[in-house]
Design a protein around this motif. Structure first.
Motif, mmCIF file in Angstrom:
data_model
loop_
_atom_site.group_PDB
_atom_site.id
_atom_site.type_symbol
_atom_site.label_atom_id
_atom_site.label_comp_id
_atom_site.label_asym_id
_atom_site.label_seq_id
_atom_site.Cartn_x
_atom_site.Cartn_y
_atom_site.Cartn_z
ATOM 1 N N LEU A 31 -2.627 3.893 -3.863
ATOM 2 C CA LEU A 31 -2.855 2.670 -4.622
ATOM 3 C C LEU A 31 -2.450 1.463 -3.778
ATOM 4 C CD1 LEU A 31 -1.400 3.702 -8.102
ATOM 5 C CD2 LEU A 31 -3.827 3.444 -7.537
ATOM 6 N N THR A 32 -3.190 0.387 -3.922
ATOM 7 C CA THR A 32 -2.823 -0.898 -3.331
ATOM 8 C C THR A 32 -2.483 -1.862 -4.453
ATOM 9 O OG1 THR A 32 -4.209 -0.623 -1.363
ATOM 10 C CG2 THR A 32 -3.650 -2.869 -1.990
ATOM 11 N N PHE A 33 -1.310 -2.469 -4.365
ATOM 12 C CA PHE A 33 -0.857 -3.424 -5.380
ATOM 13 C C PHE A 33 -0.913 -4.825 -4.787
ATOM 14 C CE2 PHE A 33 1.259 0.622 -6.122
ATOM 15 C CZ PHE A 33 0.968 0.854 -7.464
ATOM 16 N N LEU B 128 -7.580 1.561 -6.190
ATOM 17 C CA LEU B 128 -7.435 2.949 -5.767
ATOM 18 C C LEU B 128 -8.003 3.078 -4.362
ATOM 19 C CD1 LEU B 128 -6.832 5.963 -6.532
ATOM 20 C CD2 LEU B 128 -9.219 6.084 -7.308
ATOM 21 N N THR B 129 -7.291 3.797 -3.478
ATOM 22 C CA THR B 129 -7.726 3.909 -2.093
ATOM 23 C C THR B 129 -7.814 5.361 -1.646
ATOM 24 O OG1 THR B 129 -5.457 3.725 -1.259
ATOM 25 C CG2 THR B 129 -6.721 1.683 -1.480
ATOM 26 N N ALA B 130 -8.721 5.620 -0.697
ATOM 27 C CA ALA B 130 -8.825 6.916 -0.020
ATOM 28 C C ALA B 130 -8.895 6.618 1.473
ATOM 29 C CB ALA B 130 -10.060 7.677 -0.480
ATOM 30 N N HIS C 14 -7.351 -11.177 -5.086
ATOM 31 C CA HIS C 14 -6.856 -11.012 -3.730
ATOM 32 C C HIS C 14 -7.988 -11.248 -2.737
ATOM 33 C CE1 HIS C 14 -5.425 -8.753 -0.153
ATOM 34 N NE2 HIS C 14 -4.240 -9.176 -0.539
ATOM 35 N N ALA C 15 -7.603 -11.533 -1.489
ATOM 36 C CA ALA C 15 -8.592 -11.788 -0.439
ATOM 37 C C ALA C 15 -9.557 -10.624 -0.251
ATOM 38 C CB ALA C 15 -7.881 -12.089 0.884
ATOM 39 N N ASP C 16 -9.126 -9.381 -0.579
ATOM 40 C CA ASP C 16 -10.005 -8.218 -0.436
ATOM 41 C C ASP C 16 -11.302 -8.375 -1.214
ATOM 42 O OD1 ASP C 16 -8.092 -7.067 1.098
ATOM 43 O OD2 ASP C 16 -7.606 -5.430 -0.271
ATOM 44 N N TRP C 17 -11.278 -9.166 -2.290
ATOM 45 C CA TRP C 17 -12.415 -9.222 -3.206
ATOM 46 C C TRP C 17 -13.018 -10.611 -3.311
ATOM 47 C CZ3 TRP C 17 -13.593 -4.398 -3.924
ATOM 48 C CH2 TRP C 17 -12.575 -3.434 -3.864
ATOM 49 N N VAL C 18 -12.748 -11.462 -2.324
ATOM 50 C CA VAL C 18 -13.325 -12.805 -2.299
ATOM 51 C C VAL C 18 -14.464 -12.815 -1.295
ATOM 52 C CG1 VAL C 18 -12.899 -15.233 -1.768
ATOM 53 C CG2 VAL C 18 -11.161 -13.891 -2.946
ATOM 54 N N GLU D 42 0.842 -1.197 0.000
ATOM 55 C CA GLU D 42 0.000 0.000 0.000
ATOM 56 C C GLU D 42 0.878 1.248 0.000
ATOM 57 O OE1 GLU D 42 -2.368 -0.447 3.472
ATOM 58 O OE2 GLU D 42 -3.495 -2.168 2.707
ATOM 59 N N LEU D 43 0.591 2.158 -0.917
ATOM 60 C CA LEU D 43 1.342 3.411 -1.017
ATOM 61 C C LEU D 43 0.349 4.547 -1.178
ATOM 62 C CD1 LEU D 43 4.040 4.963 -1.365
ATOM 63 C CD2 LEU D 43 3.867 4.496 -3.819
ATOM 64 N N ASN D 44 0.430 5.562 -0.295
ATOM 65 C CA ASN D 44 -0.487 6.690 -0.416
ATOM 66 C C ASN D 44 0.176 7.972 0.071
ATOM 67 O OD1 ASN D 44 -1.101 6.949 2.571
ATOM 68 N ND2 ASN D 44 -1.890 4.869 2.192
ATOM 69 N N GLY D 45 -0.410 9.069 -0.318
ATOM 70 C CA GLY D 45 0.102 10.375 0.077
ATOM 71 C C GLY D 45 -1.030 11.377 0.172
#
Length: 420
Positions: free
Chosen positions: A210-212, A172-174, A220-224, A42-45
C-alpha cells in the motif's frame, strides 16, 4: 568495508537532502505546488528469489518467503521524484536440501519516474498508474549457520510498480524489483565465499503493498495529469482577468486595490484607498463637496450633522439588479459610507430601508425589499457594526417613478438609510 559503507550511506543521505531543494527540469507549464501533495509512505511485502551466488548444493524455494520494504517518496512534480527505502529479505533452504538461514538488509536512494503521467494514462483511466524506480544503495548480509560477522556491499536497484488508486489517500501496489550487488564476499546462503566477478549477487523481489499519501490537499502528484495542468492554467488566467477588473472605477485594479468599494469619483492613493488625511471616516474630496454645498464647517472639516443630513436626504443608497437581493458591486460604497459614519458616531443608530420597483405583485415586492434591507444590514454587521444598531424596514414598492422606464426602475431598486 564497514567504513566504506558508512561513507556511502552518508553520501546518499547528503544527496537526498540537497535534492529536496533542486527544481526538476521541465519545459512544460507546471502546476502550482499548492494544488497537490508530494509526500508518500510505501509499505509492501512478498517473496524473493536469489538468482545468483548460491553455494553448490544450496537452494531456496522458487518463491522464497519473505521480503518486506518500507519507503518514503517525494515527487518534485507529477512525473519525477526521489525515494529513500529500506528492504529486508530472509533466505532459507528449500525442502529436501541442506539447511541454512541468512538475512539481507539494504537501503537505497532511487529516482522515480511516473510512467502513468508520462504516457498520459489520465486520458483513459483515473484508477491505474505505473512507476519506474531505480538507483543505488548499500547492503549487509548475515548468516545464522555460515560465516561469522557481517558482509557489507554496494548495490544497484531497478523496479516497476503498478498502482491501483483506492482513494485520494491510499493506493494498492504490485512491485517487481531486481537488486544487483557488488563487493559481496559471501554467497546468499552464507555457506561459501563468492567467486571473483563484476556482479556478485542478484535478487528478484515480488511484492504487494500500500502507498499512503501525505498532505493537506485532495490529491497526490501520482494522479495529477495534463487535464489538471490545463485547469490550473485556466484558473490562473481567470484570476488575472478578474484581478484586472476595476469594480469601483477608481483607476486601481481590484488585484491591487485595498479598498475595492471606495466612493465613486473621490480621489484615491496608489493602493485604491480613499484619501482621508484627517481620519474622520469621510474622504477628503467628498468632505470638501459637503462643505461647499451645505456651508457647514468646523475648523475646515465637515460636521457630522452635514454627513447625517446627506444620508437622511437619500444621497447615500445601495442599488440592486432586477429581482435580486444582492447589492451591485459598484454600490457597496454606500454601505461603506454608512459603516464609517456609525463607527465614528457610536451613539447613533440607523434604519435600513428597502425598496422594490413596481414589477411583480405588491406582496412579493414587500418581501423582496425586506431581503434587500437584510442583505445590506448583514454586510454592515460583517464590517463591524453591531446588529442592534441597525433596524430593517421593508417599504415595498417605490411608485415615484414611471414603471415603464427601465432606467427609472433601476433607481428605485435600492436600500436607503435614516440615521437617528
Amino acid at each position: 568495508m564497514r567504513k566504506k559503507l558508512t561513507s556511502l550511506t552518508f553520501l546518499l543521505l547528503s544527496f537526498m537532502a540537497s535534492a529536496q531543494t533542486m527544481p526538476a527540469p521541465s519545459t512544460e507549464p507546471s502546476i502550482d505546488n499548492s494544488v497537490y501533495n508530494k509526500w508518500s509512505i510505501e509499505l509492501n511485502g512478498g517473496v524473493n528469489k536469489p538468482m545468483y551466488r548460491m553455494s553448490p548444493g544450496y537452494f531456496t524455494e522458487a518463491l522464497n518467503p519473505f521480503h518486506v520494504d518500507l519507503g518514503a517518496r517525494y515527487m518534485f512534480n507529477p512525473k519525477f521524484g526521489l525515494k529513500l527505502d529500506f528492504g529486508y529479505d530472509q533466505f532459507k533452504e528449500a525442502d529436501d536440501y541442506p539447511e541454512f538461514k541468512s538475512q539481507y538488509y539494504r537501503t537505497s536512494l532511487q529516482g522515480v519516474i511516473n510512467l502513468g503521467r508520462t504516457l498520459n494514462f489520465e486520458t483513459w483511466t483515473n484508477t491505474f498508474g505505473l512507476l519506474l524506480h531505480g538507483g543505488f544503495g548499500a547492503a549487509m548480509l548475515k548468516s545464522d549457520d555460515g560465516f561469522d560477522g557481517e558482509d557489507y556491499m554496494a548495490n544497484g536497484i531497478l523496479g516497476l510498480t503498478g498502482q491501483v488508486r483506492l482513494g485520494n489517500r491510499v493506493a494498492l501496489t504490485a512491485d517487481l524489483t531486481g537488486v544487483v550487488n557488488a563487493l559481496q564476499n559471501w554467497n546468499f546462503d552464507g555457506m561459501g565465499p563468492t567467486s571473483t566477478g563484476a556482479i556478485d549477487g542478484v535478487i528478484l523481489n515480488a511484492s504487494l503493498g500500500l502507498t499512503f499519501y501525505l498532505g493537506k490537499h485532495a490529491r497526490h502528484a501520482d494522479w495529477v495529469g495534463e487535464e489538471d495542468r490545463i485547469d490550473e492554467i485556466d484558473r490562473r488566467l481567470s484570476l488575472i482577468e478578474t484581478g484586472l477588473l476595476d469594480s469601483d472605477k477608481d483607476g486601481v485594479a481590484d488585484l491591487y486595490d485595498l479598498e475595492p468599494n471606495s466612493v465613486t469619483g473621490v480621489a484615491v492613493n496608489t493602493k485604491g484607498q480613499s484619501i482621508d488625511n484627517n481620519q474622520n471616516g469621510v474622504p477628503d474630496e467628498l468632505e470638501s463637496y459637503l462643505e461647499k454645498t451645505y456651508g457647514v464647517k468646523s475648523d475646515g472639516i465637515a460636521t457630522n450633522t452635514t454627513v447625517e443630513q446627506l444620508i437622511n436626504d437619500g444621497y447615500v443608497n445601495v442599488y440592486f439588479d432586477f429581482n435580486s437581493s444582492k447589492p451591485t458591486t459598484a454600490s457597496l460604497s454606500g454601505i461603506d459610507f454608512l459603516v464609517k459614519y456609525l463607527k465614528n458616531n457610536p451613539n447613533k443608530t440607523a434604519d435600513v430601508v428597502g425598496y422594490a420597483d413596481e414589477i411583480g405583485s405588491s406582496s412579493y415586492n414587500v418581501e423582496l425589499s425586506r431581503k434587500r434591507a437584510e442583505a445590506v444590514k448583514q454586510v454592515a454587521v460583517n464590517a463591524g457594526i453591531d446588529a442592534s444598531r441597525l433596524n430593517v424596514i421593508a417599504n415595498g414598492e417605490d411608485t415615484s417613478v414611471n414603471k415603464d422606464s427601465k432606467e427609472a426602475r433601476q433607481i428605485v431598486r435600492r436600500v436607503s438609510f435614516q440615521v437617528k
